[in-house]
Design a protein around this motif. Sequence first.
Motif, PDB file in Angstrom:
ATOM      1  N   ILE A  32      -8.542  31.625 -66.868  1.00 56.21           N
ATOM      2  CA  ILE A  32      -7.492  30.708 -66.423  1.00 56.21           C
ATOM      3  C   ILE A  32      -6.990  29.931 -67.629  1.00 56.21           C
ATOM      4  N   THR A  33      -5.698  30.007 -67.885  1.00 49.22           N
ATOM      5  CA  THR A  33      -5.105  29.285 -69.009  1.00 49.22           C
ATOM      6  C   THR A  33      -4.039  28.328 -68.493  1.00 49.22           C
ATOM      7  N   LYS A  40      -7.080  23.656 -63.562  1.00 50.15           N
ATOM      8  CA  LYS A  40      -7.820  24.910 -63.773  1.00 50.15           C
ATOM      9  C   LYS A  40      -9.129  24.947 -62.989  1.00 50.15           C
ATOM     10  N   ASP A 105     -15.593  26.075 -68.717  1.00 48.43           N
ATOM     11  CA  ASP A 105     -14.375  25.334 -69.035  1.00 48.43           C
ATOM     12  C   ASP A 105     -14.280  25.110 -70.547  1.00 48.43           C
ATOM     13  N   ALA A 145     -11.990  29.130 -68.586  1.00 45.63           N
ATOM     14  CA  ALA A 145     -10.747  28.356 -68.593  1.00 45.63           C
ATOM     15  C   ALA A 145     -10.542  27.747 -69.964  1.00 45.63           C
ATOM     16  N   HIS A 147      -7.277  25.490 -72.469  1.00 43.23           N
ATOM     17  CA  HIS A 147      -5.900  25.028 -72.649  1.00 43.23           C
ATOM     18  C   HIS A 147      -5.343  25.489 -73.992  1.00 43.23           C
TER      19      HIS A 147
END
Length: 631
Positions: A32-33, A40, A105, A145, A147
């Motif tokens: 997940i980005t 997320k 994460d 995940a 960012h």
Amino acid sequence: MNNDYIKLNDPLSQQLQQTILRLAPSDATVLITGETGTGKEVIARALHDMSPRHQHPFLAVNCGALTPSLAESELFGHEKGAFTGASQRHYGWFEAAEGGTLLLDEVGELSPSLQVKLLRVLQQREVIRVGSYRAIPINVRVIAATHVDLRQAIHSRLFREDLYYRLNVAPLHLQPLRQRPQDVTVLAQHFLQRYTQRHGKSGIVFSNEAMNTLMEHSWPGNIRELDNVVNNAVLVCENLEIASTHLPLKSPIKGDTSDRPNAFSSFIREQLQRGEPELYQRTLETLISEAFQLSGQNQCQAAEMLGISRNTFRTQLSHLGLIKPRNQSVLALKNSTSPHSPVPERELRIGYQKFGNLGVLKAQRYLEQLFQPLGVTVLWSEFPAGPQLLQALAHGEIDFGTTGEVPPLLAQAENNQLRYIAWEPAAPSSVALMVPNSSAIQTLSDLRGKRIAVNKGSNVHYLLLQLLDEAGLALSDVRLIYTPPKYPLTPSDSLSADAWMMWDPLLSQAECEGHLRRLENGEGRVNNHQFYLSRHDFIRHSSDLFPVLMDALKTTGKYIDSTRQQAASLLSKEIAIDAHALEMALSRRSHQAHVMNRHIIREQQIIADRFYALGLLPRPISIRQAVWEYK
């Protein structure tokens, strides 16, 4: 889907929800980005809750918060005696999530060595604890995940390409909220319902003006920012209608196009075409300095604005000369040889938890006013609990902080050169063992074989020992699940443990909301004083700062104890916890700071000796040697 996953209106969101429905039943690894604050972890929980694994644990570990020296042990576990301080076997995150889902994460923050080990775990579906050679099979679905742009990280040789492809089996990209304007109204109403129920303020609605203000905002902090804005609005609203004045947002500047998706790209392209010199360095310097100023020189908040880690942000600050490098000695004011010499610039880096004296000091900015004439800059770093704060203290990331009585004992046993500065009186009713209302656990004896969630090395460890002793149980009779402090608990959280060791203010919040009940608390069992601590090397260079600090702590303690309702209201805006719960938590403790004395030292020594006798400390420690003699 539970109530946290609502049907959104924007076509991009509807397409995402359809993808989630397709991926959830599988065991495929998902990457997940998306920008910080886009939800997320919520998406990861949705994938878990709609999967065949929903009756097993969902655990989330922030890879960016793992201490480098202990990261492998935290993820994969360790055997007793594997290293100094390993007094018993520890199950890592992968084993704790057995049968369920593990969210990694900020996976882009993993060190290169851990990336290699993670790749092996994903390929072989087994872990090897630190200090062991035996492979342990695991049945865990992994969701990652981040960012950051992992492709760019691969290009910069910061992330392994083979690990990227192993994680990117099923990619999910979350668009920023500014590109999903149709979702703002739905999400705002969802958060309004959540917080009116949580804070007991039913009937509150948005005014048309307030809703228009929400729709016009660019939401740089995405859904997390919208969540916080609505929570704050509910707290400060004194009637049944939220006005635009209740929304802590900057008014949009007419004609400003900076929030449009392509405006920034167009600006950069224009500068490149003009051949502007040193564009990259100038852009980087502007981003760092502007974020630093907008955040009030709070490094954690500024780093979050930019979507980078605090360590990366601090390195950039150092390169720009905005702060001193960590390895540069701090100069004492007394070293200024001439009365006309400029006062040397110094830093005081404080680690704090939002609740308590330091949280109030941070909110009031009182300390900054005291130190400004001395040429001292105060920098604040927020931590979820004492163990994480002391890790930062040990690695020289902060200079001063506060925590309960047990974390410093474990830190000293690992040769952390900390020093006790002061203490606050005990509050035994502010720590407790909590179970769900529907739990069959009625007495301490019922804990045998049960899973108990506890923050590793935290103050409630000692209470847990006392409770197990009363029931004739040992640590080996229960299963400890190490997890950061958290409330409220989600449905998947409630499946991961049978009981939770909790402390204020989360304890008071849980009691006010009534979903959990208190099985036992610390009264008659623990003293749980609060201690203020620093490092030996920092005290040696900056002992002149501590009288000012002590005066500020005493003043703030008197303010909290004499005006608890006002202090709770102030903290409520910072913590986003109901003011009534915070006032209850504040009332359980005296916040008067005192210098260390023999009685307190003896009480700490008793706990330290018992921990050593139980094998929880690798060596005996002398508390007296870690006390700074305040004069």
